[in-house]
Design a protein around this motif. Structure first.
Motif, mmCIF file in Angstrom:
data_model
loop_
_atom_site.group_PDB
_atom_site.id
_atom_site.type_symbol
_atom_site.label_atom_id
_atom_site.label_comp_id
_atom_site.label_asym_id
_atom_site.label_seq_id
_atom_site.Cartn_x
_atom_site.Cartn_y
_atom_site.Cartn_z
ATOM 1 N N ILE A 43 -3.441 3.080 -12.613
ATOM 2 C CA ILE A 43 -3.083 1.785 -11.839
ATOM 3 C C ILE A 43 -1.913 2.557 -10.976
ATOM 4 O O ILE A 43 -1.569 1.807 -9.762
ATOM 5 N N MET A 44 -0.967 3.219 -11.535
ATOM 6 C CA MET A 44 0.483 3.717 -10.755
ATOM 7 C C MET A 44 -0.220 4.494 -9.542
ATOM 8 O O MET A 44 0.297 4.385 -8.389
ATOM 9 N N GLU A 45 -1.150 5.512 -9.755
ATOM 10 C CA GLU A 45 -1.611 6.215 -8.638
ATOM 11 C C GLU A 45 -2.347 5.356 -7.521
ATOM 12 O O GLU A 45 -2.121 5.578 -6.451
ATOM 13 N N ARG A 46 -3.090 4.327 -8.083
ATOM 14 C CA ARG A 46 -3.820 3.486 -7.159
ATOM 15 C C ARG A 46 -2.848 2.697 -6.454
ATOM 16 O O ARG A 46 -2.793 2.465 -5.036
ATOM 17 N N ARG A 47 -1.748 2.124 -6.925
ATOM 18 C CA ARG A 47 -0.516 1.593 -6.185
ATOM 19 C C ARG A 47 0.144 2.371 -5.118
ATOM 20 O O ARG A 47 0.302 1.937 -3.944
ATOM 21 N N ASN A 48 0.297 3.506 -5.480
ATOM 22 C CA ASN A 48 0.931 4.604 -4.684
ATOM 23 C C ASN A 48 -0.035 4.705 -3.503
ATOM 24 O O ASN A 48 0.507 4.754 -2.343
ATOM 25 N N LYS A 49 -1.246 4.919 -3.406
ATOM 26 C CA LYS A 49 -2.233 5.153 -2.509
ATOM 27 C C LYS A 49 -2.341 3.815 -1.684
ATOM 28 O O LYS A 49 -2.579 3.768 -0.618
ATOM 29 N N ILE A 50 -2.295 2.737 -2.354
ATOM 30 C CA ILE A 50 -2.212 1.414 -1.525
ATOM 31 C C ILE A 50 -1.144 1.322 -0.424
ATOM 32 O O ILE A 50 -1.261 1.036 0.567
ATOM 33 N N TYR A 51 0.266 1.605 -1.164
ATOM 34 C CA TYR A 51 1.216 1.440 -0.421
ATOM 35 C C TYR A 51 1.193 2.485 0.717
ATOM 36 O O TYR A 51 1.380 2.264 1.876
ATOM 37 N N HIS A 52 0.755 3.556 0.577
ATOM 38 C CA HIS A 52 0.792 4.689 1.575
ATOM 39 C C HIS A 52 -0.424 4.462 2.687
ATOM 40 O O HIS A 52 -0.041 4.619 3.758
ATOM 41 N N PHE A 53 -1.251 3.888 2.197
ATOM 42 C CA PHE A 53 -2.576 3.408 3.177
ATOM 43 C C PHE A 53 -2.042 2.396 4.020
ATOM 44 O O PHE A 53 -2.158 2.320 5.246
ATOM 45 N N GLY A 74 -14.255 -6.937 9.895
ATOM 46 C CA GLY A 74 -14.573 -5.586 9.505
ATOM 47 C C GLY A 74 -13.495 -4.152 9.630
ATOM 48 O O GLY A 74 -13.981 -3.131 9.284
ATOM 49 N N ASN A 75 -12.367 -4.802 9.949
ATOM 50 C CA ASN A 75 -11.386 -3.693 10.502
ATOM 51 C C ASN A 75 -10.873 -3.058 8.901
ATOM 52 O O ASN A 75 -10.680 -2.089 9.116
ATOM 53 N N LEU A 76 -10.859 -3.755 7.895
ATOM 54 C CA LEU A 76 -10.383 -3.391 6.559
ATOM 55 C C LEU A 76 -11.097 -2.300 6.156
ATOM 56 O O LEU A 76 -10.538 -1.139 5.608
ATOM 57 N N THR A 77 -12.502 -2.355 6.164
ATOM 58 C CA THR A 77 -13.408 -1.219 5.715
ATOM 59 C C THR A 77 -13.191 -0.081 6.720
ATOM 60 O O THR A 77 -13.432 1.067 6.029
ATOM 61 N N LYS A 78 -13.204 -0.372 7.907
ATOM 62 C CA LYS A 78 -13.159 0.741 8.732
ATOM 63 C C LYS A 78 -11.929 1.617 8.492
ATOM 64 O O LYS A 78 -11.958 2.685 8.571
ATOM 65 N N LYS A 79 -10.634 0.903 8.267
ATOM 66 C CA LYS A 79 -9.626 1.662 8.181
ATOM 67 C C LYS A 79 -9.368 2.064 6.941
ATOM 68 O O LYS A 79 -9.049 3.357 6.673
ATOM 69 N N LEU A 80 -10.040 1.852 5.779
ATOM 70 C CA LEU A 80 -10.408 2.496 4.427
ATOM 71 C C LEU A 80 -11.009 3.812 4.509
ATOM 72 O O LEU A 80 -10.754 4.773 4.078
ATOM 73 N N ASN A 81 -12.330 3.401 5.202
ATOM 74 C CA ASN A 81 -13.105 4.679 5.378
ATOM 75 C C ASN A 81 -12.288 5.681 6.395
ATOM 76 O O ASN A 81 -12.567 6.980 6.041
ATOM 77 N N GLU A 82 -11.693 5.428 7.363
ATOM 78 C CA GLU A 82 -10.719 6.424 8.031
ATOM 79 C C GLU A 82 -9.776 7.050 7.207
ATOM 80 O O GLU A 82 -9.380 8.367 7.360
ATOM 81 N N TYR A 83 -9.028 6.458 6.368
ATOM 82 C CA TYR A 83 -8.054 6.929 5.439
ATOM 83 C C TYR A 83 -8.653 7.998 4.642
ATOM 84 O O TYR A 83 -8.283 9.090 4.328
ATOM 85 N N GLU A 85 -11.556 9.452 4.917
ATOM 86 C CA GLU A 85 -12.130 10.591 5.649
ATOM 87 C C GLU A 85 -10.934 11.882 6.094
ATOM 88 O O GLU A 85 -11.021 12.850 6.024
ATOM 89 N N SER A 86 -9.814 11.152 6.410
ATOM 90 C CA SER A 86 -8.464 11.795 6.873
ATOM 91 C C SER A 86 -8.121 12.755 5.621
ATOM 92 O O SER A 86 -7.767 13.564 5.775
ATOM 93 N N ALA A 87 -7.933 12.052 4.554
ATOM 94 C CA ALA A 87 -7.804 12.742 3.291
ATOM 95 C C ALA A 87 -8.389 13.856 2.891
ATOM 96 O O ALA A 87 -8.154 14.899 2.609
ATOM 97 N N SER A 90 -8.115 16.847 5.393
ATOM 98 C CA SER A 90 -6.652 17.417 5.133
ATOM 99 C C SER A 90 -6.607 17.954 3.865
ATOM 100 O O SER A 90 -5.732 18.725 3.527
ATOM 101 N N ARG A 91 -7.540 17.922 3.179
ATOM 102 C CA ARG A 91 -7.808 18.289 1.644
ATOM 103 C C ARG A 91 -6.832 17.608 0.973
ATOM 104 O O ARG A 91 -6.313 18.428 -0.207
ATOM 105 N N LYS A 92 -6.148 16.516 1.048
ATOM 106 C CA LYS A 92 -5.338 16.039 0.333
ATOM 107 C C LYS A 92 -6.278 14.920 -0.579
ATOM 108 O O LYS A 92 -7.524 14.585 -0.301
ATOM 109 N N SER A 93 -5.972 14.592 -1.840
ATOM 110 C CA SER A 93 -6.435 13.689 -2.493
ATOM 111 C C SER A 93 -6.153 12.282 -1.860
ATOM 112 O O SER A 93 -5.164 12.074 -1.746
#
Length: 94
Positions: A43-53, A74-83, A85-87, A90-93
């Protein structure tokens, strides 16, 4: 981001996201579920990802209203998928 934000109780963290980014609880729950389905179980890792997203989206969105995220159909799903894909690119988790 202050490190202590991700340690807030659930309701307080959701309220923080609402105030900071302008998202409602339903949008927050959708984002949380999406990251969980991508394998982020802690949950802490997920919250961190949510905040950064959300922070990245707000920073990139030059058409935001009053410093808040504008979510169209449809913008939320698009943005999540872009995020995601960019991760990967860039070889980031995520």
């Amino acid at each position: 981001m202050k490190a202590d934000i991700i340690h807030l109780p659930d309701l307080s963290f959701i309220q923080y996201c609402k105030e900071q980014f302008g998202i409602n609880r339903g949008v927050y729950n959708t984002i949380d579920s999406w990251f969980f389905q991508k394998g982020i179980n802690n949950i802490m890792e997920r919250r961190n990802k949510i905040y950064h997203f959300l922070a990245k989206w707000l920073q990139e969105d030059t058409k935001n209203n009053n410093g808040k995220i504008v979510i169209g159909h449809g913008n939320l799903t698009k943005k999540l998928n872009e995020y995601y894909e960019s991760a990967i690119l860039s070889r980031k988790s995520i």
